[in-house]
Design an enzyme around this catalytic site. Structure first.
Site, PDB file in Angstrom:
ATOM      1  N   MET A  22      10.094  -1.050  -5.449  1.00 47.84           N
ATOM      2  CA  MET A  22      10.535   0.091  -4.644  1.00 47.84           C
ATOM      3  C   MET A  22       9.675   0.312  -3.400  1.00 47.84           C
ATOM      4  O   MET A  22       9.937   1.231  -2.628  1.00 47.84           O
ATOM      5  CB  MET A  22      10.515   1.362  -5.498  1.00 47.84           C
ATOM      6  CG  MET A  22      11.490   1.344  -6.662  1.00 47.84           C
ATOM      7  SD  MET A  22      13.216   1.223  -6.118  1.00 47.84           S
ATOM      8  CE  MET A  22      13.382   2.731  -5.175  1.00 47.84           C
ATOM      9  N   ARG A  23       8.650  -0.520  -3.216  1.00 47.73           N
ATOM     10  CA  ARG A  23       7.771  -0.280  -2.070  1.00 47.73           C
ATOM     11  C   ARG A  23       8.532  -0.413  -0.757  1.00 47.73           C
ATOM     12  O   ARG A  23       8.281   0.325   0.205  1.00 47.73           O
ATOM     13  CB  ARG A  23       6.574  -1.230  -2.114  1.00 47.73           C
ATOM     14  CG  ARG A  23       5.584  -0.976  -0.977  1.00 47.73           C
ATOM     15  CD  ARG A  23       4.342  -1.834  -1.084  1.00 47.73           C
ATOM     16  NE  ARG A  23       3.449  -1.339  -2.125  1.00 47.73           N
ATOM     17  CZ  ARG A  23       3.097  -2.034  -3.207  1.00 47.73           C
ATOM     18  NH1 ARG A  23       3.588  -3.237  -3.395  1.00 47.73           N
ATOM     19  NH2 ARG A  23       2.270  -1.526  -4.097  1.00 47.73           N
ATOM     20  N   ALA A  24       9.472  -1.354  -0.686  1.00 47.65           N
ATOM     21  CA  ALA A  24      10.218  -1.545   0.557  1.00 47.65           C
ATOM     22  C   ALA A  24      11.009  -0.290   0.930  1.00 47.65           C
ATOM     23  O   ALA A  24      11.065   0.097   2.102  1.00 47.65           O
ATOM     24  CB  ALA A  24      11.162  -2.742   0.420  1.00 47.65           C
ATOM     25  N   ASP A  83       3.514  -8.206   0.402  1.00 50.06           N
ATOM     26  CA  ASP A  83       4.252  -6.981   0.105  1.00 50.06           C
ATOM     27  C   ASP A  83       3.423  -5.729   0.341  1.00 50.06           C
ATOM     28  O   ASP A  83       3.966  -4.652   0.561  1.00 50.06           O
ATOM     29  CB  ASP A  83       4.731  -7.031  -1.352  1.00 50.06           C
ATOM     30  CG  ASP A  83       5.551  -5.815  -1.722  1.00 50.06           C
ATOM     31  OD1 ASP A  83       6.571  -5.571  -1.049  1.00 50.06           O
ATOM     32  OD2 ASP A  83       5.181  -5.098  -2.665  1.00 50.06           O
TER      33      ASP A  83
END
Length: 668
Positions: A274-276, A193
């Site tokens: 929320m990184r995506a 991720d």
């Protein structure tokens, strides 16, 4: 210095080249993870990219490559005054798989500390890579704690070093590129991720394209400089386009419509956190700048999703990364037509919220086995006849979190997460005289050893007078990865479909545990007339899961053959990797049939492991109201421990986490 292969001369691999160029335009995208088989130009493309990056201006003499227009106020070599700097090409720094933590983040300059009595920081590769490229080949083979340090620095744009009395922070902003061959093992999901984008590369199956690859490579090998000169114009054009896109990037507008599409896409594919969303937004913006536009379009969002989401979607760790493009297009179209309150579409689609009323797929509920295909035989723990015909493979039951099993004692194997070991990394537990080359100095112990002799050695300055006999090696304890060898009974006595489904689910759970603990795994199966090595020891745990899924059942139970085959596998692996300790996991109900005296022969085979002190555990698969306890007897002959399928669950009430053979060692 060898002339690099031109970036624009790489044949095909469009996704790989685009992902690298987007990170060159906007390093905030977060780097690229390149997955693919060997020989697919992964390393060639990464090394070629560095020649396309614009030159950087640096403060003269600064080891941390500070920008003279905006020097880092916390630079260890500072403070620096604003002013003209010197230009140099952007660096590409390569991190070797066997690098130490000191080499990556830097450490106290031991030579100056001992000779001059001063604290001085010696920068590592993170400092060298600042404002350039940091390339990690075979990143999946890098020690986990190094990957953590690397990705933390990439995410924060700085590196913090707190060790050996040194406290240093310096800027570390770089384009992070990792390459890996999935056959050699996967990265943990939380590490996956942290990479902004991922691309899958494969060799072309088109003969014309393969011919062109060979033609260009041979021409480059014959005359690297001449070949590069023929591509100089194309290289210059791409270099100028990168510079123009960087200038345009701050002007690119990411509208509410594009943001809604990004959010809807990430929600539809159930990515965690929320990184995506953030990475997709940055990637879509970079795509627009690369295309020379100041507005983000739907096509930018779609391309960003294809690069940023495959490695983030919620999935079983053994599944290959990927994205359903039809679902992606449907999500983008639906979100494009919504206003701020949504379009009121009541159909959530498959997997959507409130999916009640949807029929279950024909395969039945997940993890429930193939209900429609389940025969009405072999239930209730009643074994089939030992000579039962072979049955087709059954699906594994839903995996669960398995109880931790570890090898007793302290080993010295490869870094991992299973058993205690003396490693190069971990907590310091003591000091000793070095055996051979000194690798990890224990500074306090070295100073204590040298201190009583300073007057006799005529010390007159601030530094200590050190002799070879004063040096002390730090003794550190961490965790190692083991070789977990599964020996799975696939005979007729295990062939009841419900039972075999549960057994496969248990083995799959142990494979998941091995995946998380960075073990090597192997798989031996026995049934019918003998045993076979279904999978030689490998770091690719997903390959073991695939073999397990296709495992048929039926026939007699040659338990002795299975144990002897496992003993041979361990013997060969011990020659290849003597430092890696083994954990034998036998999955059986303990029955032995076929041939003369099968039970006695199995007992003698088990004694071979006990004589060599091989750590072992028997997973007792016996079921039904009447139990013979044969698996427990086998565990005693192996010198190991027996656990039932229920006891294997980490959340069961059947006791605490145990080391295999702990009980027998205490008794001894």
């Amino acid at each position: 210095m060898t002339t690099p292969f031109p970036f624009t001369a790489v044949v095909g691999q469009d996704d790989l080249r685009l992902a690298l160029l987007l990170n060159a335009v906007s390093p905030a995208v977060g780097g690229v993870l390149v997955r693919g088989e060997k020989g697919t130009a992964k390393s060639t493309a990464v090394r070629a990219l560095s020649a396309l990056l614009p030159k950087v201006a640096v403060v003269p003499g600064c080891r941390f490559s500070c920008d003279p227009a905006a020097p880092d106020p916390a630079c260890p070599d500072g403070p620096h005054e604003r002013g003209p700097g010197v230009e140099r090409p952007a660096r590409m720094v390569e991190l070797p798989v066997g690098a130490s933590e000191d080499r990556l983040v830097g450490a106290l300059d031991i030579e100056r500390a001992l000779a001059e009595g001063v604290k001085a920081f010696e920068p590592g590769l993170l400092a060298d890579a600042h404002r350039g490229i940091l390339y990690v080949d075979e990143v999946n083979l890098l020690h986990d704690h190094l990957v953590d340090l690397l990705l933390d620095a990439a995410a924060m744009g700085s590196s913090y070093v707190e060790r050996e009395g040194v406290s240093v922070r310096h800027a570390a902003r770089f384009l992070l590129v990792g390459t890996m061959n999935p056959e050699e093992g996967e990265l943990r999901p939380q590490l996956l991720d942290r990479f902004g984008l991922t691309v899958e590369v494969t060799a072309s199956r088109e003969p014309d394209q393969r011919v062109e690859v060979v033609r260009r490579r041979l021409a480059y090998d014959d005359d690297p400089d001449g070949f590069a000169a023929r591509w100089a114009a194309e290289e210059a054009a791409v270099r100028q386009r990168i510079a123009a896109a960087r200038e345009l990037l701050p002007q690119v507008r990411l509208g509410d419509g594009a943001l809604r599409q990004i959010a809807a896409t990430c929600a539809a594919f159930e990515v965690d956190g929320m990184r995506a969303d953030i990475v997709m937004a940055r990637t879509a913006t970079a795509l627009a700048a690369w295309a020379g536009r100041t507005d983000v379009l739907a096509e930018d969002v779609r391309q960003a999703a294809l690069l940023a989401l495959p490695h983030r979607r919620r999935r079983n760790p053994f599944d290959a990364p990927g994205l359903d493009e039809d679902k992606l297009d449907e999500t983008l179209e639906r979100s494009a037509g919504q206003d701020g309150d949504g379009d009121g579409d009541d159909d959530p689609g498959p997997g959507g919220p409130g999916g009640g009323g949807r029929p279950e797929p024909e395969d039945g509920p997940q993890g429930g086995g193939d209900t429609a295909a389940r025969p009405e035989t072999g239930e209730g723990g009643q074994p089939q006849p030992s000579g039962a015909p072979e049955q087709s493979p059954v699906r594994a039951a839903e995996p669960f979190r398995a109880k931790a099993l570890s090898v007793p004692g302290i080993g010295e194997g490869a870094a991992g997460r299973r058993s205690r070991a003396r490693t190069e990394h971990g907590r310091t537990t003591g000091a000793r005289r070095p055996r051979g080359t000194l690798t990890k100095l224990h500074l306090a112990a070295t100073v204590r050893a040298a201190a009583p002799h300073q007057r006799a050695r005529g010390r007159s300055g601030p530094g200590l007078v050190i002799r070879r006999d004063d040096l002390r090696q730090a003794v550190r304890e961490g965790r190692e990865g083991n070789l977990v060898l599964f020996v799975v009974d696939a005979s007729g006595s295990m062939a009841a479909r419900q039972r075999m489904s549960a057994v496969k689910g248990a083995v799959l759970s142990l494979l998941l545990d091995a995946y998380q603990r960075r073990d090597k795994v192997g798989l031996v199966t026995f049934r019918g007339a003998g045993a076979e090595v279904a999978l030689p020891p490998t770091s690719s745990v997903d390959a073991a899961a695939a073999r397990l899924e296709s495992l048929p059942t039926g026939g007699r139970t040659p338990l002795a053959a299975g144990l002897l085959k496992a003993h041979e596998v361990l013997r060969v692996e011990r020659l290849r990797d003597p430092a890696r300790r083994a954990l034998l996991v036998v999955v059986t109900d303990g029955r032995a049939t076929g041939g003369p005296e099968p039970v006695a022969l199995a007992g003698r085979a088990a004694l071979l492991f006990a004589a060599e002190s091989v750590a072992s555990v028997v997973v007792d698969c016996e079921s039904g109201p009447v139990r013979l306890g044969l698996a427990g007897r086998l565990a005693g002959e192996l010198g190991g421990t027996a656990v039932t399928l229920d006891e294997l669950r980490a959340d069961s009430i059947a006791g605490l986490v145990r080391d295999v053979r702990e009980t027998s060692r205490r008794a001894a």
